[in-house]
Each structure stands twice: as C-alpha cells, then as structure tokens.
Design a protein around this motif. Sequence first.
Motif: not given
Length: 95
Positions: A30-35, A64-69, A39-45
């Motif tokens: 996921v590409k976010f509007g800002s760094f 860009t944040v990549t989640f792998a499960l 980081i906030d999305a990572v914290r919530r996840v």
Amino acid sequence: MAVLTDEEVDAAAEDLDGWERSDGALRRSVKFGSFLAGIDAVRRVAEHAEQKDHHPDIDIRWRTVTFALVTHSEGGITDKDVQMAAEINEILDDR
C-alpha cells in the motif's frame, strides 16, 4: 490448522482487494500519502495483530508498506492468514 493449497489461496485472494500469493505468503503493498500516514497504519495493524496473536511481516519503504501473512508454525498460508488479510483491509479502509 491446515495449510491452504495455492489454488485455495488464489481463490481467497480474489475476494481480498490488493492481496496476492507471492513467495509463499499472502502479500499486499500500500502506498500512503506520507511516511507518517504509513507508520500510523502500521501501528493500527500492529495493535490489532497483537490482540489476535497473529502477526504479519511488515516492510516499510518510505511511503510504501508491504504486509505479508503466513502461518509460520504451520509452514504456509492458512485460513488464519486469509482472515487477517480481510481484517487488515478493514483497518486500512478506516484511514
């Protein structure tokens, strides 16, 4: 818990916006509007993952944040990963 076949994972991914089977895991970038938004999305996840005791691998590259499960204890992708992918999507939709 049974490891899903590649076909089962691919079928599940069709219902999971942005997710795909890659390198033995269920992945979404996921590409976010800002760094800081990333980081906030990572914290919530991370908070949700901690409650569920099922933690994604997370790679942060600037915006860009990549989640792998993958269920490491089972040696592959399980229903637990598919469920967590859906929950991550819900968290990201709330941003």
